[in-house]
Design an enzyme around this catalytic site. Structure first.
Site, PDB file in Angstrom:
ATOM      1  N   ASP A 258       0.851  -1.184   0.000  1.00  0.00           N
ATOM      2  CA  ASP A 258       0.000   0.000   0.000  1.00  0.00           C
ATOM      3  C   ASP A 258       0.892   1.240   0.000  1.00  0.00           C
ATOM      4  O   ASP A 258       1.793   1.351  -0.839  1.00  0.00           O
ATOM      5  CB  ASP A 258      -0.963  -0.065   1.199  1.00  0.00           C
ATOM      6  CG  ASP A 258      -1.973   1.065   1.246  1.00  0.00           C
ATOM      7  OD1 ASP A 258      -2.931   1.047   0.468  1.00  0.00           O
ATOM      8  OD2 ASP A 258      -1.769   1.977   2.079  1.00  0.00           O
TER       9      ASP A 258
ATOM     10  N   HIS B 150      -7.069  -6.249  -1.536  1.00  0.00           N
ATOM     11  CA  HIS B 150      -5.995  -5.285  -1.299  1.00  0.00           C
ATOM     12  C   HIS B 150      -5.012  -5.708  -0.222  1.00  0.00           C
ATOM     13  O   HIS B 150      -3.825  -5.402  -0.307  1.00  0.00           O
ATOM     14  CB  HIS B 150      -6.608  -3.936  -0.918  1.00  0.00           C
ATOM     15  CG  HIS B 150      -5.597  -2.865  -0.670  1.00  0.00           C
ATOM     16  ND1 HIS B 150      -4.809  -2.347  -1.668  1.00  0.00           N
ATOM     17  CD2 HIS B 150      -5.227  -2.210   0.462  1.00  0.00           C
ATOM     18  CE1 HIS B 150      -4.005  -1.417  -1.176  1.00  0.00           C
ATOM     19  NE2 HIS B 150      -4.234  -1.319   0.121  1.00  0.00           N
TER      20      HIS B 150
END
Length: 328
Positions: A107, A305
């Site tokens: 991320d 994610h």
């Protein structure tokens, strides 16, 4: 559900850095591997990787990025610009008595890892990127790009820009908000394509309105959520959100690196159901020029994610194989 590995062999350290101090969790011996988390996470996001990489013969250090956990939390918004975070990573390597390291990020940590390799190639000999592809500096000012997204709705990055605004949504009930965002971006709990996109906010609304409710993703136990919530209830969210508030400053600070490739050996692993992978597909296609040292690029099917937590065994295998392929 992935089982949280035992933590008895983990060593917690506080080391000096330009932020003041960086908290890290260390395991194993051998070549140094630095793990950098994203938002809203902590060193704990790497709980499945620490023992696996240590068992493979590496000294692994997972940091709390400045603003998170037990690391220092400077008050100034501009203390969270990219150059400052790179300096923290360099300080960690030096504090651990090493001259170089492999850096791996997820991320926002992926971007921090990439820029650590770009700005300090003599320290970071290889870079692994999870979920968020490398995109060289360039194009219009980021705030202008994000402001143009979403039409009548507001993109979450724009929503995060004003200090205090997102905090007012999150901090009154941190645990529930974290559960919601983790579920919203996980393969098994994310909203279907016929539901409103949780990356956008209605004008005057909140992100929470679009988060799934009532079910945690399979990778997240109640105990895991307690760990994350306990840290953010203690620290607040401003340190993490301030990273988003420096994107224009980074665009200015890094002008000399416009279009610059990262030449060290690199690895990318993304989730097929992650919006970051879909929206930044052109960045992945550009890897032959932007990451000329790329060793492997992998997209995990049916993965969202939170890739190293959703699919720890696959990610661990890819990381170990890549690390073992690097020059000594």
């Amino acid at each position: 559900m992935p089982q949280t590995p035992p933590t008895t062999d983990l060593t917690h350290r506080l080391v000096p850095s330009p932020a003041g101090r960086i908290h890290l969790v260390e395991q194993g011996t051998g070549p140094l591997v630095l793990l950098v988390h994203g938002f809203p996470e902590s060193w704990y996001s790497w709980r499945h990787q620490l023992p696996a990489l240590a068992a493979a013969g590496y000294r692994v250090a997972a940091v709390d990025v400045r603003g998170y956990g037990r690391s220092s939390r400077p008050g100034a918004v501009d203390a969270y610009r990219m150059r400052e975070l790179v300096a923290d990573n360099v300080a960690v390597v030096e504090a651990l008595g090493e001259e170089s390291a492999v850096v791996i990020g997820h991320d926002w940590g992926s971007s921090i890892a990439a820029h650590s390799a770009l700005l300090r190639p003599e320290v970071f000999r290889a870079v692994g990127l999870l979920s968020v592809p490398y995109t060289p500096r360039g194009g219009p000012r980021p705030s202008e790009v994000f402001a143009g997204m979403g039409g009548d709705e507001e993109f979450y990055v724009s929503y995060f820009q004003e200090p205090g605004r997102a905090e007012a949504e999150i901090e009154p009930e941190v645990r529930g908000w974290l559960a919601g965002i983790y579920a919203a971006l996980s393969a098994d709990t994310m909203p279907g394509p016929d539901l409103p996109d949780p990356h956008f906010v209605t004008r005057g609304g909140t992100l929470r309105e679009r988060f799934p409710a009532g079910r945690l993703p399979a990778w997240l136990s109640e105990g895991d959520l307690d760990v994350y919530a306990g840290e953010f209830e203690r620290t607040g969210l401003s340190g993490g959100l301030n990273r988003y508030r420096n994107m224009d400053r980074d665009w200015e600070d890094l002008a000399e690196y416009d279009g610059a490739p990262i030449t060290q050996p690199s690895l990318f692993v993304g989730g097929a159901l992650d919006a970051s992978t879909a929206w930044m597909g052109d960045a992945i296609k550009a890897y032959p020029s932007t990451l000329p040292g790329l060793v492997g690029s992998h997209i995990l099917e049916d993965c969202g994610h939170w890739i190293q937590q959703e699919r720890p065994e696959e990610v661990n295998r890819l990381l170990v194989d890549w690390l073992n392929s690097l020059p000594a």
